[in-house]
Design an enzyme around this catalytic site. Sequence first.
Site, PDB file in Angstrom:
ATOM      1  N   GLY A   8       0.830  -1.205   0.000  1.00 54.72           N
ATOM      2  CA  GLY A   8       0.000   0.000   0.000  1.00 54.72           C
ATOM      3  C   GLY A   8       0.862   1.252   0.000  1.00 54.72           C
ATOM      4  N   ARG A  11       7.315   1.910   1.123  1.00 50.32           N
ATOM      5  CA  ARG A  11       7.572   0.480   1.310  1.00 50.32           C
ATOM      6  C   ARG A  11       8.025  -0.141  -0.020  1.00 50.32           C
ATOM      7  NH1 ARG A  11       8.472  -2.669   5.755  1.00 50.32           N
ATOM      8  NH2 ARG A  11       6.532  -2.183   6.816  1.00 50.32           N
ATOM      9  N   ARG A  53       2.676  11.547  -8.252  1.00 50.82           N
ATOM     10  CA  ARG A  53       2.043  11.533  -6.924  1.00 50.82           C
ATOM     11  C   ARG A  53       2.867  10.776  -5.878  1.00 50.82           C
ATOM     12  NH1 ARG A  53      -3.863  12.668  -6.788  1.00 50.82           N
ATOM     13  NH2 ARG A  53      -4.306  13.500  -8.830  1.00 50.82           N
ATOM     14  N   ARG A  70      -0.492  -8.514  -3.911  1.00 47.42           N
ATOM     15  CA  ARG A  70      -0.545  -7.469  -2.887  1.00 47.42           C
ATOM     16  C   ARG A  70       0.194  -7.955  -1.657  1.00 47.42           C
ATOM     17  NH1 ARG A  70      -2.287  -3.797   0.535  1.00 47.42           N
ATOM     18  NH2 ARG A  70      -3.767  -4.312   2.165  1.00 47.42           N
ATOM     19  N   GLY A 117       0.508  -6.699   1.991  1.00 48.79           N
ATOM     20  CA  GLY A 117      -0.072  -5.665   2.835  1.00 48.79           C
ATOM     21  C   GLY A 117      -0.128  -6.042   4.294  1.00 48.79           C
ATOM     22  N   SER A 118      -0.844  -5.214   5.029  1.00 49.34           N
ATOM     23  CA  SER A 118      -1.110  -5.534   6.429  1.00 49.34           C
ATOM     24  C   SER A 118      -2.617  -5.627   6.614  1.00 49.34           C
ATOM     25  CB  SER A 118      -0.519  -4.474   7.353  1.00 49.34           C
ATOM     26  OG  SER A 118      -1.190  -3.258   7.159  1.00 49.34           O
ATOM     27  N   ASP A 155      -2.447  -5.865  13.560  1.00 48.25           N
ATOM     28  CA  ASP A 155      -3.205  -5.494  14.753  1.00 48.25           C
ATOM     29  C   ASP A 155      -4.403  -6.411  14.887  1.00 48.25           C
ATOM     30  OD1 ASP A 155      -3.716  -3.485  12.378  1.00 48.25           O
ATOM     31  OD2 ASP A 155      -5.613  -3.664  13.425  1.00 48.25           O
ATOM     32  N   ARG A 214       6.764  -5.608  13.338  1.00 48.17           N
ATOM     33  CA  ARG A 214       6.209  -5.421  11.990  1.00 48.17           C
ATOM     34  C   ARG A 214       7.254  -5.730  10.934  1.00 48.17           C
ATOM     35  NH1 ARG A 214       3.031  -1.029  13.595  1.00 48.17           N
ATOM     36  NH2 ARG A 214       4.627   0.472  13.062  1.00 48.17           N
TER      37      ARG A 214
HETATM   38  N1  HPA Z   1      -8.658  -1.834   9.388  1.00 48.26           N
HETATM   39  C1  HPA Z   1      -8.552  -1.680   8.079  1.00 48.26           C
HETATM   40  N2  HPA Z   1      -7.426  -1.940   7.412  1.00 48.26           N
HETATM   41  C2  HPA Z   1      -6.379  -2.384   8.120  1.00 48.26           C
HETATM   42  C3  HPA Z   1      -6.432  -2.556   9.489  1.00 48.26           C
HETATM   43  C4  HPA Z   1      -7.640  -2.269  10.159  1.00 48.26           C
HETATM   44  O1  HPA Z   1      -7.758  -2.404  11.381  1.00 48.26           O
HETATM   45  N3  HPA Z   1      -5.206  -2.994   9.899  1.00 48.26           N
HETATM   46  C5  HPA Z   1      -4.451  -3.085   8.796  1.00 48.26           C
HETATM   47  N4  HPA Z   1      -5.142  -2.721   7.701  1.00 48.26           N
END
Ligand code: HPA
Length: 246
Positions: free
Chosen positions: A21, A25, A44, A88, A90-91, A215, A228
């Site tokens: 995202g 990164r 951008r 992707r 991501g987290s 999280d 992380r």
């Molecule tokens: N909400 C939405 N997107 C996310 C979250 C979350 O808590 N954590 C990482 N991406």
Amino acid sequence: MSTPHIAAVPGDIAQTVLLPGDPLRAKVVAETYLENPVCFNTIRNMFGYTGTYKGKKVSVMGTGMGIPSIGLYTHELIHFYDVRNLIRIGSCGAITPDVKIGDIIMAQGACTDSSYAYQYGLQGSFSAISSFDLLRRAVLAAEERGYAFDVGNVFSTDIFYKEQPLWKKWAQVGCLAVEMETYALYCNAARATYAYGDAGAGHEVKALGIFTVSDSLVTGESTSAQERQHNFTNMMDVALDVAVQL
Ligand code: HPA
């Protein structure tokens, strides 16, 4: 040629693109993992780089946050730059107690509260699914490395700051985690693969979302920067193991 958002010429971008995202990164991934990375986009500040990994041409580009942002960047990558494999990296936030911080999640499918698929005129809801081929390769790679992971549905939401904890309802239909992009990524891959006759369509485009759990909405925990980074490294190993095979 350049698109409204990407200033590359065809050939600058590999057939396989890793998609964090965060554009910074993407820069770190390029500088850490790719040999001879060359920046192909700064419009951008949505940085994109192409280099090689174990001799394979691989690109990495930021998508920004949310479905509109990943929707437009991956559309351009697919339709103007002939990208075939989109992974992707991501987290996500865990929405079930079974998913632990630091786990790797592979999104077999994505549910959403977004209207993204309304554009197709379907008189119903579209189940957005990953490429089975990419998913299978990612599962094998994670198993081989001995990394903990879960495979299942994720909830791609349009709303980070919600009035109500609607994620609980999505957990009750089996979603493992919440994030904000994968539904559009899977829609774009499906549309490009199956909407014969459209420009750039009619060939297989494969997509997969792989995440580290940063999280937990269940427990309220979140990860330290150090954790992380460690968890991110495991996810990168898996993504690159897949990319090198394509
Ligand atoms: N909400 C939405 N997107 C996310 C979250 C979350 O808590 N954590 C990482 N991406």
